[in-house]
Design a protein around this motif. Sequence first.
Motif, PDB file in Angstrom:
ATOM      1  N   ASP A 136     -18.768  10.474  13.167  1.00 26.65           N
ATOM      2  CA  ASP A 136     -19.826  10.745  14.151  1.00 26.65           C
ATOM      3  C   ASP A 136     -20.818   9.594  14.273  1.00 26.65           C
ATOM      4  O   ASP A 136     -21.709   9.638  15.115  1.00 26.65           O
ATOM      5  CB  ASP A 136     -20.556  12.044  13.836  1.00 26.65           C
ATOM      6  CG  ASP A 136     -21.043  12.129  12.395  1.00 26.65           C
ATOM      7  OD1 ASP A 136     -20.791  11.180  11.609  1.00 26.65           O
ATOM      8  OD2 ASP A 136     -21.690  13.129  12.046  1.00 26.65           O
ATOM      9  N   GLY A 137     -20.673   8.563  13.435  1.00 29.69           N
ATOM     10  CA  GLY A 137     -21.396   7.315  13.667  1.00 29.69           C
ATOM     11  C   GLY A 137     -22.722   7.165  12.970  1.00 29.69           C
ATOM     12  O   GLY A 137     -23.230   8.057  12.296  1.00 29.69           O
ATOM     13  N   TRP A 138     -23.297   5.979  13.164  1.00 29.06           N
ATOM     14  CA  TRP A 138     -24.525   5.617  12.466  1.00 29.06           C
ATOM     15  C   TRP A 138     -25.753   6.336  12.995  1.00 29.06           C
ATOM     16  O   TRP A 138     -26.690   6.579  12.240  1.00 29.06           O
ATOM     17  CB  TRP A 138     -24.743   4.108  12.467  1.00 29.06           C
ATOM     18  CG  TRP A 138     -24.448   3.370  13.732  1.00 29.06           C
ATOM     19  CD1 TRP A 138     -25.081   3.469  14.931  1.00 29.06           C
ATOM     20  CD2 TRP A 138     -23.434   2.369  13.903  1.00 29.06           C
ATOM     21  NE1 TRP A 138     -24.550   2.599  15.838  1.00 29.06           N
ATOM     22  CE2 TRP A 138     -23.534   1.902  15.239  1.00 29.06           C
ATOM     23  CE3 TRP A 138     -22.479   1.803  13.073  1.00 29.06           C
ATOM     24  CZ2 TRP A 138     -22.692   0.910  15.754  1.00 29.06           C
ATOM     25  CZ3 TRP A 138     -21.649   0.821  13.580  1.00 29.06           C
ATOM     26  CH2 TRP A 138     -21.749   0.393  14.906  1.00 29.06           C
ATOM     27  N   ASP A 140     -30.735  -4.342  18.353  1.00 26.56           N
ATOM     28  CA  ASP A 140     -29.559  -5.174  18.097  1.00 26.56           C
ATOM     29  C   ASP A 140     -28.313  -4.352  17.751  1.00 26.56           C
ATOM     30  O   ASP A 140     -27.250  -4.921  17.502  1.00 26.56           O
ATOM     31  CB  ASP A 140     -29.834  -6.145  16.944  1.00 26.56           C
ATOM     32  CG  ASP A 140     -30.692  -7.320  17.380  1.00 26.56           C
ATOM     33  OD1 ASP A 140     -30.734  -7.586  18.586  1.00 26.56           O
ATOM     34  OD2 ASP A 140     -31.328  -7.950  16.518  1.00 26.56           O
ATOM     35  N   VAL A 141     -28.463  -3.049  17.699  1.00 24.86           N
ATOM     36  CA  VAL A 141     -27.361  -2.175  17.307  1.00 24.86           C
ATOM     37  C   VAL A 141     -26.908  -1.357  18.513  1.00 24.86           C
ATOM     38  O   VAL A 141     -27.714  -0.760  19.222  1.00 24.86           O
ATOM     39  CB  VAL A 141     -27.788  -1.239  16.161  1.00 24.86           C
ATOM     40  CG1 VAL A 141     -26.699  -0.206  15.866  1.00 24.86           C
ATOM     41  CG2 VAL A 141     -28.103  -2.048  14.907  1.00 24.86           C
ATOM     42  N   GLN A 142     -25.603  -1.325  18.722  1.00 21.94           N
ATOM     43  CA  GLN A 142     -25.054  -0.561  19.839  1.00 21.94           C
ATOM     44  C   GLN A 142     -25.198   0.944  19.593  1.00 21.94           C
ATOM     45  O   GLN A 142     -25.102   1.417  18.460  1.00 21.94           O
ATOM     46  CB  GLN A 142     -23.566  -0.892  20.014  1.00 21.94           C
ATOM     47  CG  GLN A 142     -23.281  -2.342  20.382  1.00 21.94           C
ATOM     48  CD  GLN A 142     -21.801  -2.681  20.196  1.00 21.94           C
ATOM     49  OE1 GLN A 142     -21.325  -2.831  19.083  1.00 21.94           O
ATOM     50  NE2 GLN A 142     -21.074  -2.783  21.298  1.00 21.94           N
ATOM     51  N   LEU A 191     -19.446   2.959  22.186  1.00 19.71           N
ATOM     52  CA  LEU A 191     -18.362   2.180  21.613  1.00 19.71           C
ATOM     53  C   LEU A 191     -17.006   2.684  22.081  1.00 19.71           C
ATOM     54  O   LEU A 191     -16.824   3.867  22.392  1.00 19.71           O
ATOM     55  CB  LEU A 191     -18.423   2.250  20.081  1.00 19.71           C
ATOM     56  CG  LEU A 191     -19.695   1.725  19.409  1.00 19.71           C
ATOM     57  CD1 LEU A 191     -19.644   1.987  17.914  1.00 19.71           C
ATOM     58  CD2 LEU A 191     -19.883   0.240  19.682  1.00 19.71           C
ATOM     59  N   SER A 192     -16.031   1.786  22.072  1.00 16.42           N
ATOM     60  CA  SER A 192     -14.658   2.158  22.368  1.00 16.42           C
ATOM     61  C   SER A 192     -14.065   2.920  21.180  1.00 16.42           C
ATOM     62  O   SER A 192     -14.608   2.891  20.067  1.00 16.42           O
ATOM     63  CB  SER A 192     -13.814   0.915  22.647  1.00 16.42           C
ATOM     64  OG  SER A 192     -13.666   0.152  21.452  1.00 16.42           O
ATOM     65  N   ASP A 193     -12.946   3.576  21.395  1.00 14.05           N
ATOM     66  CA  ASP A 193     -12.285   4.297  20.312  1.00 14.05           C
ATOM     67  C   ASP A 193     -11.878   3.351  19.191  1.00 14.05           C
ATOM     68  O   ASP A 193     -11.976   3.700  18.005  1.00 14.05           O
ATOM     69  CB  ASP A 193     -11.053   5.031  20.854  1.00 14.05           C
ATOM     70  CG  ASP A 193     -11.420   6.213  21.749  1.00 14.05           C
ATOM     71  OD1 ASP A 193     -12.592   6.646  21.717  1.00 14.05           O
ATOM     72  OD2 ASP A 193     -10.536   6.694  22.478  1.00 14.05           O
ATOM     73  N   GLY A 237     -22.926  -8.909  10.376  1.00 10.47           N
ATOM     74  CA  GLY A 237     -23.047  -9.154  11.807  1.00 10.47           C
ATOM     75  C   GLY A 237     -22.852  -7.892  12.633  1.00 10.47           C
ATOM     76  O   GLY A 237     -22.662  -6.793  12.117  1.00 10.47           O
ATOM     77  N   PRO A 238     -22.889  -8.011  13.958  1.00 10.04           N
ATOM     78  CA  PRO A 238     -22.846  -6.835  14.833  1.00 10.04           C
ATOM     79  C   PRO A 238     -21.525  -6.079  14.795  1.00 10.04           C
ATOM     80  O   PRO A 238     -21.487  -4.889  15.109  1.00 10.04           O
ATOM     81  CB  PRO A 238     -23.110  -7.423  16.219  1.00 10.04           C
ATOM     82  CG  PRO A 238     -22.722  -8.861  16.118  1.00 10.04           C
ATOM     83  CD  PRO A 238     -23.053  -9.261  14.716  1.00 10.04           C
ATOM     84  N   HIS A 239     -20.440  -6.769  14.446  1.00  5.97           N
ATOM     85  CA  HIS A 239     -19.121  -6.134  14.455  1.00  5.97           C
ATOM     86  C   HIS A 239     -18.564  -5.901  13.061  1.00  5.97           C
ATOM     87  O   HIS A 239     -17.422  -5.476  12.920  1.00  5.97           O
ATOM     88  CB  HIS A 239     -18.130  -6.998  15.244  1.00  5.97           C
ATOM     89  CG  HIS A 239     -18.582  -7.337  16.621  1.00  5.97           C
ATOM     90  ND1 HIS A 239     -18.876  -6.377  17.570  1.00  5.97           N
ATOM     91  CD2 HIS A 239     -18.828  -8.534  17.222  1.00  5.97           C
ATOM     92  CE1 HIS A 239     -19.265  -6.972  18.682  1.00  5.97           C
ATOM     93  NE2 HIS A 239     -19.258  -8.273  18.493  1.00  5.97           N
TER      94      HIS A 239
END
Length: 784
Positions: free
Chosen positions: A256-258, A287-289, A294-296, A351-353
């Motif tokens: 379910d994500g951050w 700076d955080v998506q 986000l994509s799957d 980093g971001p990814h």
Amino acid sequence: MALKEYKPGTAFTGVIGRTVDVSSQAWPEPLRARQGMPNVLFIVQDDTGFGQMGCYGSPIETPNIDELAAKGLLFQNMHTTALCSPTRSCILTGRNHHSNAMSCITEGSTGFPGGNGNIPFENGMLSEILLQQGYNTYAIGKWHLTPADQASAAGPYDRWPLGRGFERFYGFLGGDTHQYYPELVYDNHAVEPEKTPEEGYHLTEDLVDKAISFIADAKQIAPQKPFFMYFCPGATHAPHHVPKEWADHYEGKFDDGWDAYREKTFARQKELGIIPADAELSRHDPDVQDWDSLSDGEKKLYARMMEVFAGFLTHTDYHYGRLFNFLKSIGEWDNTLIMFISDNGASSEGGPHGSVNENKFFNNVPDSLEENLQMIDELGGPMTFNHYAWGWTFAGNTPFRRWKRETYRGGISDPFIVHWPNGIKSQGEVRTQYAHAIDMVPSVLEAVGIDAPTAIRGVTQSPIEGLSFAHALDDASAPSKHLTQYFEMMGHRSIYHDGWRAVCPWPGPSFTEAGAFFGALIDKDKLTELDATAWELYHVDVDFAENHNLAAENRSKLIEMIATWYVEAGKYNVLPIDSRGTMRFADPRPQIAVARERYTFYPGTQMVPINACPNVLNRPHSITADAEIPNGGAEGALLSAGDVQGGYSFYVQDGKLHYVYNYVGSQFFHVESNVPVPAGRHKLRFEFEVTGKPDMAKGKGAPGLGQLYIDGTLVGQTEIPVTMPLSLGLGGGIVCGADSGSPVWDKYEPPFRFSGTLYGVIVDVSGELIQDPEHTTKMIMARQ
């Protein structure tokens, strides 16, 4: 019959006659601790944020750490410096990091009193103090307090652990290490792990094994003798390495994500009473998506990164439990004063990814989502040097904003637990008093009844700058003694004073991706501008997570806070402000060895740390091995540098001469000789000719041409279009005659020792290369 003793340095109290029958003996009194003195155990976790352990509201399972909090005291207002080496210097000395000449990590030292990386001997460490009081002293795990130029076999050793009051050491000297192939040091010499990853080796288990054995070694002989142990695992710093089953335990738990993680952790923190009931969650980081955007594929990758991190932390906690159970089994648990802390907030170095290789961060190389997705099944294993994405960083610091290296509360407000059954009556309570890492040493000294020494080994001591919080251990309402504390980390500044905080972010309230990796210079004009316009003001007594900037409406208070920052900066050697970030790593620094252009390495010797190696980055160089090949052939590494993060290897395999360059683990440039290496003694040579300029801001070192020679004859060549511009990494130095530890690439198995006779290998950085007019003409024509 009791022996007669006298204190060393005082007059002999026996009788000396002409013969022994008319004389009486007296002995120098052995150094003994006072009866009943407690053991002291510091556990310093790495890069663990305020919201990442179970007792701080996280869904990550940490039952043994939670037990410390449940039967001890949990602090919600402890602070660090925002970076590892600086904080660790504070923890051990009780002085501020600039007073310790540790403005940055040792690899980022500068030639100024507050940043040269040489902790002054007048700033004695707790190990040195307790050693004088009859304690055994042990350091286990990460050190990262020796100047980078002094961390080789050439020494000097006086700033290694055994030179700073520790009797025994087992761990690693640098900032991080591979958890399956660590660069281990035992006391003052390098050693190899006793097992391989395939045999089940992991560094955390090894460190706990050694911690138990060190304690047992002494307790079986002198059970009354107390110990001080400084236990610092590599966890949870990158690489997030853990056996797969530990990561799989969390499968699906972070899908379910951050954003959801933050909300749940924040609610749990309130439920546990760790944060004020009226606290507000900090805003979503720009700076955080957003997770939902986000994509799957991205969600799958990022969720797995967090599963691996969570497994790493739970695995570490399990091994803490082994240490704790041992102390209980020998009857030492109740009389052991434990202080557990993280050295800074959760890290953004992925980093971001996220990253499968943290060395990209140190070379300003952005990570590729596509490359990381290809490695998803390898995360946590020995072929990665992995780190999660920024989203998990800011979630890990819930409820605060930002992260490690920045002096918002997300970078400096960290978990801290105190546990001591025999010395603290209160259990399971939260403490709100303001504290800083510099307060740990004076608190221990007050709690155990020891005065700070005026001299250690003849060196007059500077005043301890921290303030004891021992008075608050059994009094939740006791006032904080620590009223003012400055912060500065690579240009990012803040100041705390009596319930208020002022923050001057740099390079701004939101990092750009380039800024995060590269840093930016604050010159005198920019500093004036920042002081006039960029400072923010927060009343943290009522605004726990720094959500309401009062700079505009309370200008007089802001000016007072800025002035206070400069007063503190003047006291503690903070100036000049150096905001260059990773560019500091490229600065020249004094070396123990005399500067030279030719370096000779010998087989069978210890690994040479990167900082003591010849600098081949962005410059022409050659590697020449004097080797003898038997009639049946030979293979193995002649010279290797670096590891899975990046580096190079010059080797013989399948009868041919080879060279491979590993660019931050993502690209490999390989050349093989077009003829076999004949039997006999030969000069085997690799040359790198620079063919272009580096672009450090974009993570690109100088391109070049790689050439192989056997006895001066060209036998192979290849273009190397990109190299690492700033660093081969924080670990994995030069090894002659092998590629031990984490290998530079996977086409051979470590340690890949050379099976022929190797007399020596010369690395030449003079720029003198073999001239081949015919080849040069071809190159010129090809570039027209």
